[in-house]
Scaffold this active site. Structure first.
Site, PDB file in Angstrom:
ATOM      1  N   SER A 103       0.735  -1.107  -0.055  1.00 20.87           N
ATOM      2  CA  SER A 103       0.204   0.036  -0.103  1.00 20.87           C
ATOM      3  C   SER A 103       0.866   1.274   0.068  1.00 20.87           C
ATOM      4  O   SER A 103       0.361   2.249   0.612  1.00 20.87           O
ATOM      5  CB  SER A 103      -0.888  -0.012   1.154  1.00 20.87           C
ATOM      6  OG  SER A 103      -0.415   0.010   2.345  1.00 20.87           O
ATOM      7  N   THR A 107       6.309   4.884   1.572  1.00 18.31           N
ATOM      8  CA  THR A 107       6.152   6.181   0.682  1.00 18.31           C
ATOM      9  C   THR A 107       6.078   7.402   1.734  1.00 18.31           C
ATOM     10  O   THR A 107       6.478   8.320   1.532  1.00 18.31           O
ATOM     11  CB  THR A 107       4.704   6.038  -0.100  1.00 18.31           C
ATOM     12  OG1 THR A 107       5.030   4.992  -1.117  1.00 18.31           O
ATOM     13  CG2 THR A 107       4.320   7.236  -0.919  1.00 18.31           C
ATOM     14  N   ARG A 108       5.160   7.337   2.905  1.00 16.08           N
ATOM     15  CA  ARG A 108       5.298   8.319   3.767  1.00 16.08           C
ATOM     16  C   ARG A 108       6.473   9.005   4.250  1.00 16.08           C
ATOM     17  O   ARG A 108       6.573  10.121   4.670  1.00 16.08           O
ATOM     18  CB  ARG A 108       4.411   7.811   4.939  1.00 16.08           C
ATOM     19  CG  ARG A 108       4.974   6.729   6.064  1.00 16.08           C
ATOM     20  CD  ARG A 108       4.430   6.392   7.067  1.00 16.08           C
ATOM     21  NE  ARG A 108       3.912   7.547   7.751  1.00 16.08           N
ATOM     22  CZ  ARG A 108       3.330   7.619   8.924  1.00 16.08           C
ATOM     23  NH1 ARG A 108       3.090   6.512   9.550  1.00 16.08           N
ATOM     24  NH2 ARG A 108       2.816   8.839   9.322  1.00 16.08           N
ATOM     25  N   ALA A 159       9.025   9.349   2.046  1.00 18.68           N
ATOM     26  CA  ALA A 159       9.709  10.204   1.208  1.00 18.68           C
ATOM     27  C   ALA A 159       9.899  11.680   1.664  1.00 18.68           C
ATOM     28  O   ALA A 159       8.741  12.203   1.788  1.00 18.68           O
ATOM     29  CB  ALA A 159       9.028   9.723  -0.189  1.00 18.68           C
ATOM     30  N   GLN A 160      10.679  12.231   1.488  1.00 15.18           N
ATOM     31  CA  GLN A 160      10.965  13.601   1.633  1.00 15.18           C
ATOM     32  C   GLN A 160      11.214  14.139   0.392  1.00 15.18           C
ATOM     33  O   GLN A 160      10.165  15.244   0.156  1.00 15.18           O
ATOM     34  CB  GLN A 160      12.293  13.839   2.651  1.00 15.18           C
ATOM     35  CG  GLN A 160      12.177  13.079   4.062  1.00 15.18           C
ATOM     36  CD  GLN A 160      13.252  13.616   5.132  1.00 15.18           C
ATOM     37  OE1 GLN A 160      14.457  13.853   4.599  1.00 15.18           O
ATOM     38  NE2 GLN A 160      13.015  13.217   6.011  1.00 15.18           N
ATOM     39  N   GLU A 191      18.126  17.830  -6.483  1.00 14.09           N
ATOM     40  CA  GLU A 191      18.713  16.548  -5.587  1.00 14.09           C
ATOM     41  C   GLU A 191      19.974  16.392  -6.701  1.00 14.09           C
ATOM     42  O   GLU A 191      20.191  16.642  -7.594  1.00 14.09           O
ATOM     43  CB  GLU A 191      17.691  15.477  -5.242  1.00 14.09           C
ATOM     44  CG  GLU A 191      16.641  16.158  -4.418  1.00 14.09           C
ATOM     45  CD  GLU A 191      15.830  15.044  -3.928  1.00 14.09           C
ATOM     46  OE1 GLU A 191      16.238  14.098  -3.244  1.00 14.09           O
ATOM     47  OE2 GLU A 191      14.612  15.050  -4.780  1.00 14.09           O
ATOM     48  N   HIS A 233      21.691   5.878   0.999  1.00 13.08           N
ATOM     49  CA  HIS A 233      21.614   7.210   1.155  1.00 13.08           C
ATOM     50  C   HIS A 233      22.730   7.808   1.942  1.00 13.08           C
ATOM     51  O   HIS A 233      22.880   7.477   2.909  1.00 13.08           O
ATOM     52  CB  HIS A 233      20.235   7.724   1.803  1.00 13.08           C
ATOM     53  CG  HIS A 233      19.527   9.119   1.590  1.00 13.08           C
ATOM     54  ND1 HIS A 233      20.305  10.259   1.871  1.00 13.08           N
ATOM     55  CD2 HIS A 233      18.783   9.615   0.917  1.00 13.08           C
ATOM     56  CE1 HIS A 233      19.601  11.230   1.641  1.00 13.08           C
ATOM     57  NE2 HIS A 233      18.712  10.892   0.770  1.00 13.08           N
ATOM     58  N   ARG A 241      24.146   9.870  -5.822  1.00 11.67           N
ATOM     59  CA  ARG A 241      23.970   9.358  -4.515  1.00 11.67           C
ATOM     60  C   ARG A 241      25.303   8.241  -4.219  1.00 11.67           C
ATOM     61  O   ARG A 241      25.952   8.358  -3.203  1.00 11.67           O
ATOM     62  CB  ARG A 241      22.810   8.584  -4.197  1.00 11.67           C
ATOM     63  CG  ARG A 241      21.877   9.515  -3.320  1.00 11.67           C
ATOM     64  CD  ARG A 241      20.678   8.747  -3.101  1.00 11.67           C
ATOM     65  NE  ARG A 241      19.729   9.863  -3.211  1.00 11.67           N
ATOM     66  CZ  ARG A 241      18.450   9.990  -3.156  1.00 11.67           C
ATOM     67  NH1 ARG A 241      17.995   8.437  -3.226  1.00 11.67           N
ATOM     68  NH2 ARG A 241      17.729  10.642  -3.178  1.00 11.67           N
ATOM     69  N   HIS A 278      19.049   2.470   1.638  1.00 11.09           N
ATOM     70  CA  HIS A 278      18.004   3.248   1.009  1.00 11.09           C
ATOM     71  C   HIS A 278      17.149   2.531   0.042  1.00 11.09           C
ATOM     72  O   HIS A 278      15.557   2.963   0.315  1.00 11.09           O
ATOM     73  CB  HIS A 278      18.531   4.791   0.909  1.00 11.09           C
ATOM     74  CG  HIS A 278      17.481   5.781   0.467  1.00 11.09           C
ATOM     75  ND1 HIS A 278      16.464   6.192   1.584  1.00 11.09           N
ATOM     76  CD2 HIS A 278      17.016   6.159  -0.704  1.00 11.09           C
ATOM     77  CE1 HIS A 278      15.694   7.015   1.030  1.00 11.09           C
ATOM     78  NE2 HIS A 278      15.945   7.234  -0.422  1.00 11.09           N
ATOM     79  N   ARG A 303      19.914   4.483  -8.521  1.00  5.78           N
ATOM     80  CA  ARG A 303      18.654   5.326  -9.012  1.00  5.78           C
ATOM     81  C   ARG A 303      18.979   6.698  -8.764  1.00  5.78           C
ATOM     82  O   ARG A 303      19.489   7.352  -7.764  1.00  5.78           O
ATOM     83  CB  ARG A 303      17.560   4.767  -7.995  1.00  5.78           C
ATOM     84  CG  ARG A 303      16.324   5.829  -8.002  1.00  5.78           C
ATOM     85  CD  ARG A 303      15.230   5.383  -7.283  1.00  5.78           C
ATOM     86  NE  ARG A 303      15.226   5.483  -5.727  1.00  5.78           N
ATOM     87  CZ  ARG A 303      15.268   6.344  -5.014  1.00  5.78           C
ATOM     88  NH1 ARG A 303      14.913   7.539  -5.605  1.00  5.78           N
ATOM     89  NH2 ARG A 303      15.411   6.444  -4.017  1.00  5.78           N
TER      90      ARG A 303
HETATM   91  C1  SIN Z   1      15.844  12.452  -0.282  1.00  2.38           C
HETATM   92  O1  SIN Z   1      14.748  13.257   0.110  1.00  2.38           O
HETATM   93  O2  SIN Z   1      16.736  12.592  -0.106  1.00  2.38           O
HETATM   94  C2  SIN Z   1      15.253  10.855  -0.912  1.00  2.38           C
HETATM   95  C3  SIN Z   1      14.641  11.103  -2.201  1.00  2.38           C
HETATM   96  C4  SIN Z   1      14.848   9.719  -2.856  1.00  2.38           C
HETATM   97  O3  SIN Z   1      15.192   8.721  -2.218  1.00  2.38           O
HETATM   98  O4  SIN Z   1      14.746   9.829  -4.131  1.00  2.38           O
END
Ligand code: SIN
Length: 473
Positions: A26, A59-60, A62-63, A131, A252, A312, A373, A408
């Site tokens: 979900s 999902t919640r 994710a920033q 980013e 990450h 990354r 991550h 990614r």
């Molecule tokens: C982040 O906000 O640094 C993570 C975003 C992502 O994993 O793509």
């Protein structure tokens, strides 16, 4: 030679359900698949099962946001180029082209559905940030640094408004049911808790969609929530589906380093055994924060032309080299230059979380270290989300569509969930298969069970030590 079990040991199913489509998971991938499938397959009976509560997936957390070429000066081709560079030459170019071309429409649809993204006067109203690995500002965000929470809220609200979708929570998926011809024909589940079902049950269906997320919990330190234990990949392996690129785990660079706690599960109750570390979004570096060591020395100077905004993998590896050379277990993200008002407006979640840990980003550098991550590999799919098992689909982090290659690009993950959920629904609308009656789930049942919690801790330590950021050939 180790022979993988082809089924988990489980009691005979005590309850049964039938649906046209069963979706497992979900997060954005599962929720979006359900909504698209309901629109594409009129009258289709869709059942969503999820391991915890509907809102407890990755999902919640994710920033940063969702990457899409929405700015007038941007283009899908530019997004494609940045994605291929980050993927270190191992992306599937056709899959990436689909992602970047169909992405902008999917993001606009999500806004139309009610997701309240941050706005300004550019890019059709979307405020865009940058980013790592992006040469343009193309990351849509919400609530400053709470994008995932808002996306999830909007999708769950839409799903709750549809009485045609049945939801079963607290349901751990066990195994895929196959018919005599080897087509997916449903799943077995173990439901823990209250509700209309309890214990082991079987759901028969004409199509099964895995949207179970990632496997960060396989590592000792991760940004992933406790539910991210690789269940979908394990199910697919047991069912004989092709899985690929599992070695491409993304670390990450900036998880908040919590001295000696082994992580937590903020903003919920602290869970010292989960290994979950709070994320400190890369978007902070997009807005000007810099990685430094304890003496204030710049960590990324001279390492990559994009310095702190290199892809990354480049940043996480450089941090790990510096940490090893200096004999330290963390470095610092210096965000003081952003100033109090920008920190509070753009990064309210991170600022609050840091303050709760005794670190005020307004006046102090934030202690950070890399953490597992994202699984760039997973269950192999074609460009319609179809796995190598007929009738079995995979969407989102559990899938390997080829869009991420070896690493990614930031904020391409929520986008992948949206784009490929819509494509799966399109494929389902071409005609649902009619599997023959599934084989009895008890016949041929394996003896393998879930990993002992003690073994899990050993495994997580071994993975961190032997399959972490820096690896030998
Ligand atoms: C982040 O906000 O640094 C993570 C975003 C992502 O994993 O793509």
């Amino acid at each position: 030679m180790t022979v993988l079990p082809c089924q988990l040991g489980a009691p005979r199913p005590g309850w049964a359900r039938d649906a046209d489509i069963v979706v497992i998971g979900s997060g954005i991938a599962g929720l979006a698949t359900v909504l698209h499938a309901r629109a594409a397959v009129p009258g289709g009976r869709v059942l969503l099962v999820t391991k915890a509560r509907l809102d407890e997936g990755s999902t919640r957390w994710a920033q940063g946001g969702i990457a899409a070429a929405l700015a007038p000066e941007d283009s899908p081709d530019d997004h494609l180029t940045d994605t291929l560079v980050a993927g270190v030459g191992l992306c599937d170019v056709d899959a990436v082209r689909i992602l970047v071309t169909e992405g902008p429409a999917r993001v606009r649809e999500l806004a139309d559905l009610g997701a309240s993204f941050d706005r300004d006067d550019s890019a059709g109203g979307f405020a865009l940030t940058r980013e790592g690995g992006h040469l343009r500002n193309r990351v849509v965000h919400a609530g400053g640094d709470a994008t995932g929470l808002e996306v999830e809220r909007a999708l769950i609200a839409a799903l709750r408004a549809d009485p045609g979708v049945e939801v079963i929570e607290h349901a751990l998926v066990l195994d895929l049911l196959l018919d005599a011809d080897g087509n997916a024909a449903g799943v077995t589940l173990h439901v823990l808790g209250e509700g209309t079902t309890d214990g082991v049950g079987a759901v028969t269906a004409r199509a099964v969609v895995l949207a179970t997320g990632g496997m960060g919990q396989v590592f000792a330190s991760t940004t992933n929530p406790p539910v991210s234990t690789g269940d979908g990949v394990a199910l697919a392996l047991r069912a004989g589906a092709i899985v690929t690129d599992l070695e491409f785990v993304q670390f990450h660079p900036t998880a908040l380093w919590l001295a000696g706690t082994g992580g937590d599960a903020a903003p919920g109750p602290s869970d010292p055994v989960s290994g979950q570390q709070p994320l400190v979004s890369e978007a902070m570096r997009g807005e000007g924060a810099r990685l430094v060591d304890a003496t204030g020395g710049a960590v990324m100077a001279g390492v990559h032309p994009l310095a702190d905004l290199a892809p990354r993998d480049v940043v996480a590896k450089q941090m790990s080299r510096v940490m090893a050379a200096q004999g330290v277990d963390h470095l610092y993200l210096d965000a003081r230059g952003l100033g109090r008002s920008t920190l509070l407006r753009r990064f309210p979640t991170i600022t609050a979380r840091c303050r709760a840990a005794g670190v005020d980003p307004v006046s102090m550098p934030i202690p950070v270290a890399p953490a597992a991550h994202y699984a760039s590999g997973g269950v192999w799919t074609d460009s319609w989300g179809r796995t190598s098992v007929p009738g079995l689909y995979a969407c989102g982090e559990v899938a390997c569509t080829g869009v991420h290659g070896a690493n990614r690009l930031a904020s391409n993950s929520l986008l992948e969930g949206l784009v490929f959920a819509a494509r799966i629904a399109t494929d389902l609308a071409r005609g649902l298969p009619t599997p023959a009656r599934p084989a009895d789930p008890v016949v041929g049942r394996g003896s393998a069970g879930l990993a002992d919690p003690v073994a899990r801790a050993d495994l997580a330590r071994a993975m961190a030590a032997g399959a972490g950021v820096l690896r030998s050939a």
